[in-house]
Design a protein around this motif. Structure first.
Motif, PDB file in Angstrom:
ATOM      1  N   PRO A 267     -57.465  48.308  70.891  1.00 26.03           N
ATOM      2  CA  PRO A 267     -56.131  48.736  70.479  1.00 26.03           C
ATOM      3  C   PRO A 267     -55.291  47.560  70.006  1.00 26.03           C
ATOM      4  O   PRO A 267     -55.554  46.413  70.331  1.00 26.03           O
ATOM      5  N   THR A 268     -54.239  47.910  69.249  1.00 21.73           N
ATOM      6  CA  THR A 268     -53.351  46.891  68.696  1.00 21.73           C
ATOM      7  C   THR A 268     -51.984  47.500  68.428  1.00 21.73           C
ATOM      8  O   THR A 268     -51.836  48.720  68.365  1.00 21.73           O
ATOM      9  N   VAL A 269     -50.997  46.640  68.271  1.00 23.61           N
ATOM     10  CA  VAL A 269     -49.650  47.061  67.906  1.00 23.61           C
ATOM     11  C   VAL A 269     -49.324  46.434  66.559  1.00 23.61           C
ATOM     12  O   VAL A 269     -49.541  45.240  66.362  1.00 23.61           O
ATOM     13  N   ILE A 270     -48.822  47.257  65.642  1.00 26.34           N
ATOM     14  CA  ILE A 270     -48.411  46.738  64.335  1.00 26.34           C
ATOM     15  C   ILE A 270     -46.924  47.020  64.153  1.00 26.34           C
ATOM     16  O   ILE A 270     -46.366  47.916  64.788  1.00 26.34           O
ATOM     17  N   ASP A 271     -46.285  46.235  63.294  1.00 25.79           N
ATOM     18  CA  ASP A 271     -44.840  46.370  63.096  1.00 25.79           C
ATOM     19  C   ASP A 271     -44.461  47.537  62.199  1.00 25.79           C
ATOM     20  O   ASP A 271     -43.330  47.967  62.192  1.00 25.79           O
ATOM     21  N   GLY A 272     -45.352  48.035  61.464  1.00 28.56           N
ATOM     22  CA  GLY A 272     -45.045  49.159  60.582  1.00 28.56           C
ATOM     23  C   GLY A 272     -46.176  49.339  59.597  1.00 28.56           C
ATOM     24  O   GLY A 272     -47.099  48.542  59.538  1.00 28.56           O
ATOM     25  N   VAL A 273     -46.106  50.398  58.847  1.00 27.61           N
ATOM     26  CA  VAL A 273     -47.135  50.670  57.845  1.00 27.61           C
ATOM     27  C   VAL A 273     -46.464  50.992  56.526  1.00 27.61           C
ATOM     28  O   VAL A 273     -45.281  51.322  56.470  1.00 27.61           O
ATOM     29  N   GLU A 274     -47.236  50.893  55.479  1.00 26.83           N
ATOM     30  CA  GLU A 274     -46.767  51.288  54.155  1.00 26.83           C
ATOM     31  C   GLU A 274     -46.996  52.793  54.041  1.00 26.83           C
ATOM     32  O   GLU A 274     -48.119  53.278  54.189  1.00 26.83           O
ATOM     33  N   TYR A 275     -45.926  53.509  53.817  1.00 26.81           N
ATOM     34  CA  TYR A 275     -46.032  54.958  53.730  1.00 26.81           C
ATOM     35  C   TYR A 275     -46.278  55.365  52.292  1.00 26.81           C
ATOM     36  O   TYR A 275     -45.489  55.062  51.406  1.00 26.81           O
ATOM     37  N   LYS A 276     -47.410  56.032  52.078  1.00 24.45           N
ATOM     38  CA  LYS A 276     -47.725  56.541  50.746  1.00 24.45           C
ATOM     39  C   LYS A 276     -46.886  57.785  50.490  1.00 24.45           C
ATOM     40  O   LYS A 276     -46.172  58.268  51.355  1.00 24.45           O
ATOM     41  N   GLU A 277     -47.040  58.311  49.320  1.00 24.42           N
ATOM     42  CA  GLU A 277     -46.353  59.541  48.961  1.00 24.42           C
ATOM     43  C   GLU A 277     -46.757  60.665  49.908  1.00 24.42           C
ATOM     44  O   GLU A 277     -47.894  60.749  50.357  1.00 24.42           O
ATOM     45  N   LYS A 278     -45.814  61.541  50.189  1.00 23.45           N
ATOM     46  CA  LYS A 278     -46.070  62.638  51.120  1.00 23.45           C
ATOM     47  C   LYS A 278     -47.085  63.638  50.557  1.00 23.45           C
ATOM     48  O   LYS A 278     -47.181  63.817  49.356  1.00 23.45           O
ATOM     49  N   SER A 279     -47.786  64.287  51.474  1.00 25.24           N
ATOM     50  CA  SER A 279     -48.649  65.406  51.108  1.00 25.24           C
ATOM     51  C   SER A 279     -47.781  66.655  51.038  1.00 25.24           C
ATOM     52  O   SER A 279     -46.710  66.713  51.641  1.00 25.24           O
ATOM     53  N   SER A 280     -48.261  67.654  50.338  1.00 23.41           N
ATOM     54  CA  SER A 280     -47.494  68.894  50.293  1.00 23.41           C
ATOM     55  C   SER A 280     -48.440  70.086  50.364  1.00 23.41           C
ATOM     56  O   SER A 280     -49.579  70.034  49.919  1.00 23.41           O
ATOM     57  N   ALA A 281     -47.921  71.133  50.947  1.00 25.51           N
ATOM     58  CA  ALA A 281     -48.661  72.384  51.084  1.00 25.51           C
ATOM     59  C   ALA A 281     -47.654  73.521  51.026  1.00 25.51           C
ATOM     60  O   ALA A 281     -46.451  73.316  51.213  1.00 25.51           O
ATOM     61  N   LYS A 282     -48.158  74.680  50.790  1.00 23.53           N
ATOM     62  CA  LYS A 282     -47.310  75.858  50.723  1.00 23.53           C
ATOM     63  C   LYS A 282     -47.718  76.815  51.837  1.00 23.53           C
ATOM     64  O   LYS A 282     -48.909  77.038  52.059  1.00 23.53           O
ATOM     65  N   ILE A 283     -46.732  77.368  52.520  1.00 23.79           N
ATOM     66  CA  ILE A 283     -47.008  78.339  53.580  1.00 23.79           C
ATOM     67  C   ILE A 283     -47.295  79.689  52.935  1.00 23.79           C
ATOM     68  O   ILE A 283     -46.476  80.210  52.178  1.00 23.79           O
ATOM     69  N   LEU A 284     -48.472  80.227  53.249  1.00 24.13           N
ATOM     70  CA  LEU A 284     -48.873  81.518  52.693  1.00 24.13           C
ATOM     71  C   LEU A 284     -48.572  82.672  53.637  1.00 24.13           C
ATOM     72  O   LEU A 284     -48.264  83.784  53.200  1.00 24.13           O
ATOM     73  N   ASP A 285     -48.692  82.409  54.962  1.00 27.71           N
ATOM     74  CA  ASP A 285     -48.530  83.478  55.931  1.00 27.71           C
ATOM     75  C   ASP A 285     -48.133  82.872  57.275  1.00 27.71           C
ATOM     76  O   ASP A 285     -48.516  81.745  57.591  1.00 27.71           O
ATOM     77  N   VAL A 286     -47.385  83.615  58.053  1.00 24.47           N
ATOM     78  CA  VAL A 286     -46.998  83.198  59.394  1.00 24.47           C
ATOM     79  C   VAL A 286     -47.336  84.335  60.348  1.00 24.47           C
ATOM     80  O   VAL A 286     -46.963  85.469  60.126  1.00 24.47           O
ATOM     81  N   ASP A 287     -48.085  83.991  61.411  1.00 23.36           N
ATOM     82  CA  ASP A 287     -48.445  84.961  62.433  1.00 23.36           C
ATOM     83  C   ASP A 287     -48.146  84.379  63.799  1.00 23.36           C
ATOM     84  O   ASP A 287     -48.115  83.162  63.969  1.00 23.36           O
ATOM     85  N   TYR A 288     -47.979  85.250  64.780  1.00 21.36           N
ATOM     86  CA  TYR A 288     -47.856  84.788  66.148  1.00 21.36           C
ATOM     87  C   TYR A 288     -49.240  84.399  66.627  1.00 21.36           C
ATOM     88  O   TYR A 288     -50.204  85.161  66.452  1.00 21.36           O
ATOM     89  N   ALA A 289     -49.380  83.203  67.166  1.00 20.55           N
ATOM     90  CA  ALA A 289     -50.695  82.716  67.613  1.00 20.55           C
ATOM     91  C   ALA A 289     -51.016  83.335  68.967  1.00 20.55           C
ATOM     92  O   ALA A 289     -50.394  83.009  69.975  1.00 20.55           O
ATOM     93  N   ILE A 290     -51.969  84.233  68.985  1.00 18.96           N
ATOM     94  CA  ILE A 290     -52.346  84.910  70.226  1.00 18.96           C
ATOM     95  C   ILE A 290     -53.040  83.941  71.183  1.00 18.96           C
ATOM     96  O   ILE A 290     -52.720  83.880  72.362  1.00 18.96           O
ATOM     97  N   THR A 291     -53.984  83.184  70.679  1.00 20.72           N
ATOM     98  CA  THR A 291     -54.659  82.178  71.502  1.00 20.72           C
ATOM     99  C   THR A 291     -54.387  80.805  70.903  1.00 20.72           C
ATOM    100  O   THR A 291     -54.462  80.616  69.698  1.00 20.72           O
ATOM    101  N   LEU A 292     -54.054  79.861  71.761  1.00 21.10           N
ATOM    102  CA  LEU A 292     -53.776  78.503  71.326  1.00 21.10           C
ATOM    103  C   LEU A 292     -54.880  77.586  71.814  1.00 21.10           C
ATOM    104  O   LEU A 292     -55.376  77.755  72.923  1.00 21.10           O
ATOM    105  N   PRO A 293     -55.259  76.601  70.988  1.00 21.53           N
ATOM    106  CA  PRO A 293     -56.288  75.650  71.414  1.00 21.53           C
ATOM    107  C   PRO A 293     -55.786  74.739  72.515  1.00 21.53           C
ATOM    108  O   PRO A 293     -54.635  74.539  72.710  1.00 21.53           O
TER     109      PRO A 293
END
Length: 183
Positions: free
Chosen positions: A157-183
């Motif tokens: 393990p190590t500690v770093i002072d920060g990272v270079e943040y690339k451009e954000k990823s993007s996604a579109k929400i198609l559907d929302v359901d109540y999660a009956i079982t959770l991992p």
């Protein structure tokens, strides 16, 4: 991509089909925190994002929901840790058996610290590294961090002072359901 006011770009990979929201109990802190999980088509957990420091504004967390998403743009990024002053990078190795071969695999933990307190933790379960011994595993993880995230470290393990943040990823929400079982 933001969900409930939190940027979850780091959870989005080419295999991500679902995002689940839930509360995650952290034993060492003896408390529950909001968490986002990305899952593949078979409901295997790919990545997790745990929020230790909840934003004061524009944060409306709704636990136990399953969001079906479609990826529009995928960048391997640690953007969800933005705001962290330091990042602790650690690993958890485990043995796996493939036929007659025993190998080592790993999970990577990125703990973002802000004002020397836990801010956010990003956990990668989908690291494409298989090794035969500890040194080989660490060397491959160091190379993985350098190639994909442009993070140069000499040991884990190590500690770093920060990272270079690339451009954000993007996604579109198609559907929302109540999660009956959770991992």
């Amino acid at each position: 991509m933001k969900l409930n006011g939190i940027d979850i770009s780091s959870l989005i990979t080419t295999q991500t089909n679902y995002i689940i929201t839930k509360y995650e109990f952290i034993e060492s802190l003896a408390d529950e925190f909001p968490a986002y999980l990305s899952l593949d088509i078979n409901n295997n957990i790919l990545r997790e994002l745990i929020i230790f420091s909840v934003p004061r504004f524009s944060f409306n967390f709704y636990p136990n929901y399953k969001y079906t998403i479609r990826i529009e743009k995928n960048n391997e990024t640690l953007y969800s840790l933005k705001g962290s002053e330091k990042i602790l990078i650690a690993l958890k190795a485990f043995k796996k058996s493939f036929k007659d071969l025993n190998v080592l695999m790993a999970r990577l933990y990125f703990l973002g610290l802000k004002d020397d307190k836990p801010y956010r933790m990003l956990i990668f379960n989908d690291i494409p590294v298989i090794a035969s011994n500890r040194n080989d595993l660490i060397n491959q993880l160091i190379e993985y961090l350098k190639e994909i995230y442009n993070i140069t470290v000499t040991n884990l393990p190590t500690v770093i002072d920060g990272v270079e943040y690339k451009e954000k990823s993007s996604a579109k929400i198609l559907d929302v359901d109540y999660a009956i079982t959770l991992p």
